[in-house]
Design a protein around this motif. Structure first.
Motif, PDB file in Angstrom:
ATOM      1  N   LYS A 108      -0.235  -8.793  -2.049  1.00 14.49           N
ATOM      2  CA  LYS A 108      -1.124  -8.089  -1.129  1.00 14.49           C
ATOM      3  C   LYS A 108      -0.316  -7.265  -0.128  1.00 14.49           C
ATOM      4  CE  LYS A 108      -4.394  -8.959   2.633  1.00 14.49           C
ATOM      5  NZ  LYS A 108      -5.108  -9.979   3.416  1.00 14.49           N
ATOM      6  N   GLY A 109       0.729  -7.864   0.432  1.00 16.03           N
ATOM      7  CA  GLY A 109       1.545  -7.150   1.408  1.00 16.03           C
ATOM      8  C   GLY A 109       2.204  -5.916   0.817  1.00 16.03           C
ATOM      9  N   ARG A 110       2.700  -6.017  -0.403  1.00 15.66           N
ATOM     10  CA  ARG A 110       3.364  -4.870  -1.019  1.00 15.66           C
ATOM     11  C   ARG A 110       2.368  -3.753  -1.325  1.00 15.66           C
ATOM     12  NH1 ARG A 110       6.565  -9.114  -3.455  1.00 15.66           N
ATOM     13  NH2 ARG A 110       5.155  -9.242  -5.257  1.00 15.66           N
ATOM     14  N   ILE A 111       1.161  -4.131  -1.775  1.00 14.07           N
ATOM     15  CA  ILE A 111       0.150  -3.113  -2.075  1.00 14.07           C
ATOM     16  C   ILE A 111      -0.289  -2.402  -0.797  1.00 14.07           C
ATOM     17  CG2 ILE A 111      -2.193  -2.748  -2.941  1.00 14.07           C
ATOM     18  CD1 ILE A 111      -1.732  -5.033  -4.893  1.00 14.07           C
ATOM     19  N   GLU A 112      -0.502  -3.160   0.276  1.00 14.66           N
ATOM     20  CA  GLU A 112      -0.916  -2.550   1.544  1.00 14.66           C
ATOM     21  C   GLU A 112       0.184  -1.640   2.094  1.00 14.66           C
ATOM     22  OE1 GLU A 112      -1.971  -5.833   4.016  1.00 14.66           O
ATOM     23  OE2 GLU A 112      -4.051  -5.869   3.316  1.00 14.66           O
ATOM     24  N   LYS A 113       1.433  -2.017   1.899  1.00 16.63           N
ATOM     25  CA  LYS A 113       2.549  -1.172   2.370  1.00 16.63           C
ATOM     26  C   LYS A 113       2.557   0.159   1.640  1.00 16.63           C
ATOM     27  CE  LYS A 113       7.556  -1.187   3.038  1.00 16.63           C
ATOM     28  NZ  LYS A 113       8.816  -1.960   2.859  1.00 16.63           N
ATOM     29  N   VAL A 114       2.320   0.126   0.337  1.00 21.87           N
ATOM     30  CA  VAL A 114       2.274   1.364  -0.440  1.00 21.87           C
ATOM     31  C   VAL A 114       1.047   2.186  -0.048  1.00 21.87           C
ATOM     32  CG1 VAL A 114       2.008   2.305  -2.767  1.00 21.87           C
ATOM     33  CG2 VAL A 114       3.603   0.434  -2.349  1.00 21.87           C
ATOM     34  N   ALA A 115      -0.091   1.495   0.122  1.00 22.75           N
ATOM     35  CA  ALA A 115      -1.317   2.206   0.473  1.00 22.75           C
ATOM     36  C   ALA A 115      -1.209   2.864   1.843  1.00 22.75           C
ATOM     37  CB  ALA A 115      -2.508   1.247   0.439  1.00 22.75           C
ATOM     38  N   ALA A 116      -0.467   2.256   2.742  1.00 17.37           N
ATOM     39  CA  ALA A 116      -0.321   2.811   4.082  1.00 17.37           C
ATOM     40  C   ALA A 116       0.638   3.995   4.124  1.00 17.37           C
ATOM     41  CB  ALA A 116       0.152   1.716   5.049  1.00 17.37           C
ATOM     42  N   ASP A 117       1.331   4.250   3.040  1.00 18.29           N
ATOM     43  CA  ASP A 117       2.275   5.376   2.972  1.00 18.29           C
ATOM     44  C   ASP A 117       1.560   6.570   2.335  1.00 18.29           C
ATOM     45  OD1 ASP A 117       4.371   7.096   2.818  1.00 18.29           O
ATOM     46  OD2 ASP A 117       5.547   5.905   1.377  1.00 18.29           O
ATOM     47  N   GLY A 129       6.624   3.878  -7.789  1.00 15.59           N
ATOM     48  CA  GLY A 129       7.892   4.575  -7.628  1.00 15.59           C
ATOM     49  C   GLY A 129       9.024   3.634  -7.987  1.00 15.59           C
ATOM     50  N   GLN A 130       9.918   3.395  -7.021  1.00 17.63           N
ATOM     51  CA  GLN A 130      11.017   2.472  -7.236  1.00 17.63           C
ATOM     52  C   GLN A 130      10.706   1.062  -6.742  1.00 17.63           C
ATOM     53  OE1 GLN A 130      13.739   3.372  -8.954  1.00 17.63           O
ATOM     54  NE2 GLN A 130      12.744   5.382  -9.207  1.00 17.63           N
ATOM     55  N   ALA A 131       9.526   0.904  -6.096  1.00 22.04           N
ATOM     56  CA  ALA A 131       9.155  -0.400  -5.537  1.00 22.04           C
ATOM     57  C   ALA A 131       8.342  -1.192  -6.546  1.00 22.04           C
ATOM     58  CB  ALA A 131       8.356  -0.226  -4.248  1.00 22.04           C
ATOM     59  N   THR A 132       8.676  -2.484  -6.673  1.00 20.98           N
ATOM     60  CA  THR A 132       7.939  -3.381  -7.575  1.00 20.98           C
ATOM     61  C   THR A 132       6.777  -4.006  -6.812  1.00 20.98           C
ATOM     62  OG1 THR A 132       9.962  -3.873  -8.804  1.00 20.98           O
ATOM     63  CG2 THR A 132       8.093  -5.384  -9.063  1.00 20.98           C
TER      64      THR A 132
END
Length: 531
Positions: A56-65, A87-90
């Motif tokens: 969840k944290g990784r998805i929200e970080k990508v969504a916030a970018d 991109g380069q983030a898993t």
């Protein structure tokens, strides 16, 4: 819409999984802004909850970018796992175990996850745009205004319904009772109706407030999850607060119901027996004096029954310590209450055998007095000297009781006294003087007439017994004293000597009081006899 393709794709490639394996899986949901994306499983070293929060944290970080395009997601196969990349983030790793959980293939599951994450990123960004937040704020303000108006309307409507109900039912609601005894007063019935109307109004307002909160919280992405879990949050808070007593709440509720039901029944029964005592309710072969003792007996039986029913629900009643204390208390009561129980039983036997009632003048053993109280254990008497004597009921039941009042109102109470008169005085004259003394005595009945008995022909005198009828047993001492005074006066008037105490030999002069000495000091001629 992506939901239909997702559901259709999820139906394909399903495989069978052991029920034992399914029950052993540790899973957790991955949610973004309260919306469920998918469910992931965990292992002992990486629990499902921790894994879900990380994803969840990784998805929200990508969504916030905003620089990252939502269609830039892709799935890469690395050895025996599939990695979902932004991109380069898993973002997450899809394994064969995850595919087994969803009953599909790994590649198919990864494709579905990519589509769902893409949708979640778009919704995340869309809900946080300025125009979306302004629109949600306006909707929330409008909902608040509507909620305020709804509460106001509900309050006015509740009052109107209450008044309308009062007008419709006025004169139609009556007390429920037996004869003149009221089981339920009309005021009590009215209070029940008003309470139901108010409770309905309060419940409506609470339901409206819940709907309002659910709607307003769902408008904003940060509170959408709270809207979805509103009920569960409230239940969790209550569970957390009442965790220590939660297990006993059902038993406490049952005890409260038993208590209030017992109090209600006892109150109705008490009012019923009060009505019987006041003769507002009458039964054949049931005396009003029995009402209160019978109520006390019924009360004990009801309380004992309520205690037996409530015992299993008392917190800790199943513990060994509680049972030990209960046995100890029962043993102490059984050993120490034998006398009390005998007095209690004697009290009820006296009541139903009509030995006496409050207000009667009785003689118990050597004690004579008026009954002022009859209790379950003892009876209280007040003597003529204004002394209060307490007598155990068992002693009364096992002894002789003389009741001076039971027949005084019907046949009359016979009061008697004796005098000894010499043989030289004609018995007819003596009886006439005794009758004259009885006629002068206040409180003595004229009907039935007094009667005289010759009870003894003694060595020195004849013993006469004067018997008179009276109504008031509480005036025995006063009437007896007054009767003796008049006997002395009458015998002195006719010069007849009373031979008590007896003597040997006749005196030179008769032992009488001459008329001129009747009022020797300190007596006076205007002295009145005590009535």
């Amino acid at each position: 819409m992506l939901i239909a393709p997702l559901q259709a794709a999820s139906e394909e490639g399903r495989t069978e999984m052991s029920p034992i394996l399914e029950s052993a899986l540790d899973t957790a949901p991955v949610e973004i802004d309260g919306q469920l994306l998918f469910i992931v499983r965990g292992v002992s070293s990486f629990p499902a909850v921790v894994r879900a929060e990380a994803i969840k944290g990784r998805i929200e970080k990508v969504a916030a970018d905003p620089s990252f395009p939502s269609d830039g997601l892709n799935a890469e196969v690395v050895e025996n796992v599939t990695m979902i990349m932004a991109g380069q983030a898993t973002l997450m790793i899809v394994s064969e175990a995850d595919a087994h959980l969803e009953h599909t293939s790994r590649d198919h599951l990864a494709t579905l996850h990519v589509m769902r994450i893409h949708q979640a990123i778009d919704e995340y960004r869309q809900s946080r745009r300025s125009e979306a937040l302004v629109r949600s704020g306006l909707y929330a303000a409008g909902a608040t205004v509507i909620m305020t108006l709804v509460i106001a309307v509900l309050l006015v409507l509740n009052r109107w319904i209450d008044k309308a109900l009062s007008k419709v039912l006025t004169g139609r609601v009556h007390a429920v009772g037996i004869q003149s005894f009221e089981i339920l007063r009309s005021e009590t019935i009215w209070r029940v109706f008003h309470g139901l109307v108010r409770a309905t109004g309060v419940a409506t307002i609470i339901a409206s407030a819940y709907a309002y909160l659910h709607y307003v919280l769902a408008l904003f992405p940060w509170t959408r999850s709270m809207s979805n879990r509103l009920f569960y949050l409230a239940a969790g808070a209550v569970e957390h607060i009442g965790n220590s007593v939660g297990a006993t709440i059902p038993d406490i509720l049952v005890l409260a119901i038993i208590y209030y039901l017992s109090q209600f029944v006892l109150g109705r029964i008490r009012r019923f027996f009060d009505a019987v005592e006041q003769r507002r309710v009458t039964f054949a072969q049931f005396e009003p004096e029995w009402a209160i003792p019978t109520y006390k007996l019924v009360r004990v039986l009801i309380m004992a029954f309520a205690l037996i029913v409530a015992y299993p629900y008392i917190p800790g009643s199943e513990s060994a310590a509680f049972k030990g204390i209960s046995i100890f208390i029962g043993l102490v009561i059984s050993l120490g209450s034998s006398t009390a129980i005998s007095n209690l039983i004697a009290g009820y036997m006296m009541t139903y055998r009509r030995v006496f009632k409050v207000g009667d003048r009785v003689k118990v053993g050597d004690v004579t007095g008026q009954v002022i109280a009859v209790r379950l254990q003892v009876t209280h008497l007040r003597t003529i000297k204004n002394e209060e004597v307490t007598i155990p009921n068992s002693q009364i039941l096992n002894g002789d009781v003389t009741n001076f009042s039971s027949m005084a109102d019907t046949l009359g109470l016979i009061l008697h006294t004796t005098v000894g008169i010499g043989y030289e005085t004609p018995w007819r004259q003596v009886e006439a003087m005794l009758r004259q003394a009885a006629e002068r005595t206040s409180g003595v009945l004229r009907e039935p007439q007094p009667f005289i008995l010759l009870i003894k022909l003694g060595d020195f005198s004849v013993t006469y017994e004067l018997n008179v009828y009276i109504r008031d047993p509480h005036m025995i001492a006063r009437i007896n004293a007054d009767l003796h005074r008049h006997i002395l006066d009458v015998f002195n008037e006719y010069g007849v000597q009373i031979m008590t105490p007896a003597y040997e030999g006749d005196p030179e002069e008769p032992k009488v009081v001459p008329r001129e000495q009747w009022y020797v000091a300190p007596a006076s001629s205007d002295q009145k006899l005590a009535g």
